[in-house]
Scaffold this active site. Structure first.
Site, PDB file in Angstrom:
ATOM      1  N   GLN A  17       0.779  -1.248   0.000  1.00  0.00           N
ATOM      2  CA  GLN A  17       0.000   0.000   0.000  1.00  0.00           C
ATOM      3  C   GLN A  17       0.810   1.297   0.000  1.00  0.00           C
ATOM      4  OE1 GLN A  17      -3.359   2.392   2.627  1.00  0.00           O
ATOM      5  NE2 GLN A  17      -2.878   0.332   3.238  1.00  0.00           N
ATOM      6  N   GLU A 139       1.279  -1.185   8.235  1.00  0.00           N
ATOM      7  CA  GLU A 139       0.468  -0.050   8.712  1.00  0.00           C
ATOM      8  C   GLU A 139       0.377   0.096  10.234  1.00  0.00           C
ATOM      9  OE1 GLU A 139      -1.454   2.460   7.086  1.00  0.00           O
ATOM     10  OE2 GLU A 139      -1.792   3.098   9.127  1.00  0.00           O
ATOM     11  N   ASP A 168       0.659   3.800   6.018  1.00  0.00           N
ATOM     12  CA  ASP A 168       0.934   3.432   4.621  1.00  0.00           C
ATOM     13  C   ASP A 168       0.658   4.596   3.668  1.00  0.00           C
ATOM     14  OD1 ASP A 168       1.831   0.880   4.994  1.00  0.00           O
ATOM     15  OD2 ASP A 168      -0.118  -0.054   4.770  1.00  0.00           O
ATOM     16  N   GLY A 247      -7.812  20.537  20.819  1.00  0.00           N
ATOM     17  CA  GLY A 247      -7.297  21.843  20.426  1.00  0.00           C
ATOM     18  C   GLY A 247      -7.995  22.939  21.199  1.00  0.00           C
ATOM     19  N   GLY A 248      -7.965  24.141  20.649  1.00  0.00           N
ATOM     20  CA  GLY A 248      -8.533  25.276  21.361  1.00  0.00           C
ATOM     21  C   GLY A 248     -10.060  25.310  21.350  1.00  0.00           C
TER      22      GLY A 248
HETATM   23  C1  LIG Z   1       6.018  -4.647   3.308  1.00  0.00           C
HETATM   24  C2  LIG Z   1       7.099  -5.634   3.686  1.00  0.00           C
HETATM   25  C3  LIG Z   1       6.994  -5.980   5.166  1.00  0.00           C
HETATM   26  C4  LIG Z   1       6.884  -6.901   2.835  1.00  0.00           C
HETATM   27  O1  LIG Z   1       7.942  -7.794   3.026  1.00  0.00           O
HETATM   28  P1  LIG Z   1       8.149  -9.012   2.025  1.00  0.00           P
HETATM   29  O2  LIG Z   1       6.843  -9.541   1.583  1.00  0.00           O
HETATM   30  O3  LIG Z   1       9.058  -9.982   2.665  1.00  0.00           O
HETATM   31  O4  LIG Z   1       8.779  -8.349   0.722  1.00  0.00           O
HETATM   32  P2  LIG Z   1      10.260  -7.725   0.524  1.00  0.00           P
HETATM   33  O5  LIG Z   1      10.141  -6.284   0.334  1.00  0.00           O
HETATM   34  O6  LIG Z   1      11.173  -8.182   1.619  1.00  0.00           O
HETATM   35  O7  LIG Z   1      10.710  -8.420  -0.837  1.00  0.00           O
HETATM   36  C5  LIG Z   1      10.805  -9.839  -0.890  1.00  0.00           C
HETATM   37  C6  LIG Z   1      11.863 -10.275  -1.883  1.00  0.00           C
HETATM   38  O8  LIG Z   1      11.342 -10.181  -3.199  1.00  0.00           O
HETATM   39  C7  LIG Z   1      12.377  -9.735  -4.054  1.00  0.00           C
HETATM   40  N1  LIG Z   1      11.802  -9.154  -5.241  1.00  0.00           N
HETATM   41  C8  LIG Z   1      10.968  -8.091  -5.335  1.00  0.00           C
HETATM   42  N2  LIG Z   1      10.673  -7.828  -6.626  1.00  0.00           N
HETATM   43  C9  LIG Z   1      11.327  -8.749  -7.359  1.00  0.00           C
HETATM   44  C10 LIG Z   1      11.421  -9.025  -8.748  1.00  0.00           C
HETATM   45  N3  LIG Z   1      10.761  -8.282  -9.651  1.00  0.00           N
HETATM   46  N4  LIG Z   1      12.165 -10.058  -9.154  1.00  0.00           N
HETATM   47  C11 LIG Z   1      12.826 -10.804  -8.250  1.00  0.00           C
HETATM   48  N5  LIG Z   1      12.802 -10.605  -6.926  1.00  0.00           N
HETATM   49  C12 LIG Z   1      12.049  -9.587  -6.501  1.00  0.00           C
HETATM   50  C13 LIG Z   1      13.120  -8.758  -3.214  1.00  0.00           C
HETATM   51  O9  LIG Z   1      14.383  -8.490  -3.769  1.00  0.00           O
HETATM   52  C14 LIG Z   1      13.179  -9.487  -1.892  1.00  0.00           C
HETATM   53  O10 LIG Z   1      14.220 -10.434  -1.933  1.00  0.00           O
HETATM   54  P3  LIG Z   1      15.273 -10.652  -0.713  1.00  0.00           P
HETATM   55  O11 LIG Z   1      14.444 -10.833   0.517  1.00  0.00           O
HETATM   56  O12 LIG Z   1      15.994 -11.894  -1.116  1.00  0.00           O
HETATM   57  O13 LIG Z   1      16.128  -9.453  -0.651  1.00  0.00           O
HETATM   58  C15 LIG Z   1       8.503  -5.057   3.382  1.00  0.00           C
HETATM   59  O14 LIG Z   1       8.622  -4.871   2.003  1.00  0.00           O
HETATM   60  C16 LIG Z   1       8.772  -3.732   4.086  1.00  0.00           C
HETATM   61  O15 LIG Z   1       9.045  -3.684   5.284  1.00  0.00           O
HETATM   62  N6  LIG Z   1       8.754  -2.651   3.324  1.00  0.00           N
HETATM   63  C17 LIG Z   1       9.071  -1.328   3.823  1.00  0.00           C
HETATM   64  C18 LIG Z   1       7.962  -0.752   4.669  1.00  0.00           C
HETATM   65  C19 LIG Z   1       6.653  -0.708   3.948  1.00  0.00           C
HETATM   66  O16 LIG Z   1       6.491  -0.138   2.899  1.00  0.00           O
HETATM   67  N7  LIG Z   1       5.651  -1.281   4.611  1.00  0.00           N
HETATM   68  C20 LIG Z   1       4.266  -1.032   4.263  1.00  0.00           C
HETATM   69  C21 LIG Z   1       3.742  -1.974   3.332  1.00  0.00           C
HETATM   70  S1  LIG Z   1       2.116  -1.435   2.917  1.00  0.00           S
END
Ligand SMILES: CC(C)(COP(=O)(O)OP(=O)(O)OC[C@H]1O[C@@H](n2cnc3c(N)ncnc32)[C@H](O)[C@@H]1OP(=O)(O)O)[C@@H](O)C(=O)NCCC(=O)NCCS
Length: 415
Positions: A17, A139, A168, A247-248
């Site tokens: 998101q 979030e 988010d 607030g006020g």
């Molecule tokens: C949201 C979140 C918790 C999700 O975590 P997740 O599902 O594990 O996803 P990640 O962002 O870690 O990505 C997973 C993997 O996919 C890989 N990936 C993503 N796009 C890719 C693509 N096109 N091709 C190949 N690999 C890809 C990433 O490189 C990552 O690999 P790694 O773990 O080996 O480095 C995390 O992305 C996060 O903390 N983001 C920052 C904060 C944020 O925006 N949170 C709010 C979300 S609404």
């Protein structure tokens, strides 16, 4: 008519998101947003909270309007070659991967700068540098860590998270502003830069008034416009203030006619000082206009509970819309508690494009929230979200890849 960000090319590596909120806004302002998704899977939200089997969810469609989608395995050597071309082609890379993911993919800030020194790299992470910088964040974690939860809810209950996605979507908005600011600065410097927005920071920014109150509490030990005053105890930290405005201008949520069976038959009522006399007249409590215990804002503070329960006796005799109409006549600030159903059907929101109906080839028509930011010379036209990989061939061709090369990439599952 042109669009404000026409010609700006976004390499959109966002998912879920927070990031998609940001790139959707950029797309609405006219940028060409190329969403890069994992080959074969795509943004995880395509499949989350589905209401129709096999069709992209509303979660996805409502956050990814006006974008193009390409699939790419950015971890394969061939995929990395394509990614390098995309970095050369685009102005901004936006990502909200878990901390370190972009580096692990082989695209550190230094490397990206070598490939395209004009590129702006914009990132959302849960936390900025510090003890939690490596944590994955969603979030509600941000709402809790950014001060929203500790200050939301009632004094005698636990911390509460809010329905507004301030962690988010709120962070996406912050990042979006950072990106256009960096684009503006690039016009002078010719250089890209990093733009970072941490979800904890964005939530805290939106809770700015509560940090104000923390310091007032530290100094005075009480806050007279909080519902804890005068009977309750104040602790060391800003307490949860229920529905007080804090607030006020004291305010509270009051029952309206039908509250027994309609969970949204309520109105927010503000006892704004300049209209105190009118409030007293409307509710039929005219002695309060001159009574020294009620006549001034300061005198009223210890009696706010009595005041609001007396006003509620009046609001309970009116529907929220009737109350709204009467109070508006007297310029008394108030707001009906509108349900999502009511908002979905609100004609004025449809007329301004804040609520839009969008057609999707697989799901048919659905409602979405359009662009809430209106530019007079860059109107927004909301178009549907892309199907997974819908524009892969088109974008690769634009990057200079020939038909045979594209076929080869497809065969080896890089795209
Ligand atoms: C949201 C979140 C918790 C999700 O975590 P997740 O599902 O594990 O996803 P990640 O962002 O870690 O990505 C997973 C993997 O996919 C890989 N990936 C993503 N796009 C890719 C693509 N096109 N091709 C190949 N690999 C890809 C990433 O490189 C990552 O690999 P790694 O773990 O080996 O480095 C995390 O992305 C996060 O903390 N983001 C920052 C904060 C944020 O925006 N949170 C709010 C979300 S609404």
């Amino acid at each position: 008519m042109g669009k404000a960000l026409e010609g700006v090319k976004i390499l959109d590596f966002t998912h879920v998101q927070s990031g998609p909120t940001c790139t959707q806004l950029l797309a609405w302002f006219g940028a060409d947003v190329i969403k890069v998704e994992k080959a074969g899977e795509g943004d995880v939200t395509r499949q989350q909270l589905r209401d129709i089997d096999g069709v992209d969810s509303l979660y996805f469609t409502m956050l990814n309007h006006n974008k193009r989608s390409i699939t790419l395995d950015t971890k394969s050597p061939k995929g990395k070659e394509v990614l390098i071309e995309l970095i050369k082609h685009c102005d901004v890379l936006v990502e909200n991967f878990a901390p370190g993911a972009l580096d692990r993919m082989g695209f550190s800030w230094d490397r990206i700068q070598q490939i395209n020194p004009r590129m702006i790299v914009a990132s959302i992470k849960g936390f900025g540098p510090g003890p939690y910088e490596d944590c994955k964040v969603y979030e509600n974690v941000a709402q809790c860590a950014g001060g929203a939860a500790s200050t939301t809810g009632f004094d005698d209950g636990p911390p509460i998270v809010t329905g507004a996605q301030i962690g988010d979507s709120g962070t996406g908005l912050h990042l979006c502003l950072g990106i256009v600011t960096a684009l503006y600065q690039r016009q002078a410097t010719g250089k890209g830069q990093r733009v970072q927005a941490a979800m904890q920071d964005a939530v805290l920014n939106l809770c700015r008034v509560k940090l104000r109150d923390q310091q007032r509490l530290d100094r005075k030990g009480v806050m007279e416009e909080y519902p804890q005053y005068p009977e309750g105890e104040f602790g060391e930290a800003v307490p949860r203030a229920g529905n007080a405005s804090g607030g006020g201008q004291p305010g509270w949520i009051l029952k309206c006619k039908g509250w027994q069976h309609d969970p949204n038959a309520y109105i927010y009522f503000i006892t704004q000082a300049p209209v105190w006399e009118k409030i007293c007249k409307v509710i039929g409590e005219e002695t309060w206009i001159t009574d020294p215990s009620y006549a001034t804002p300061k005198a009223r503070l210890p009696h706010l509970k009595t005041i609001f329960s007396r006003i509620e006796e009046w609001t309970k005799t009116k529907t929220k819309f009737e109350a709204m109409e009467i109070l508006n006549e007297y310029d008394i600030p108030c707001g009906p508690i509108l349900s999502m159903k009511e908002l979905a059907n609100e004609e004025s929101l449809r007329a301004t494009g804040t609520v839009v109906e969008v057609d999707h080839p697989k799901r048919g028509k659905y409602l979405s929230v359009g662009n809430p930011i209106k530019l007079s010379d860059s109107p927004t036209e909301v178009t549907r979200s892309p199907l997974l990989g819908e524009h892969t061939d088109e974008v690769l061709a634009q990057l200079g890849f020939g038909k045979d090369q594209i076929a080869e990439l497809r065969q080896s599952k890089v795209i």
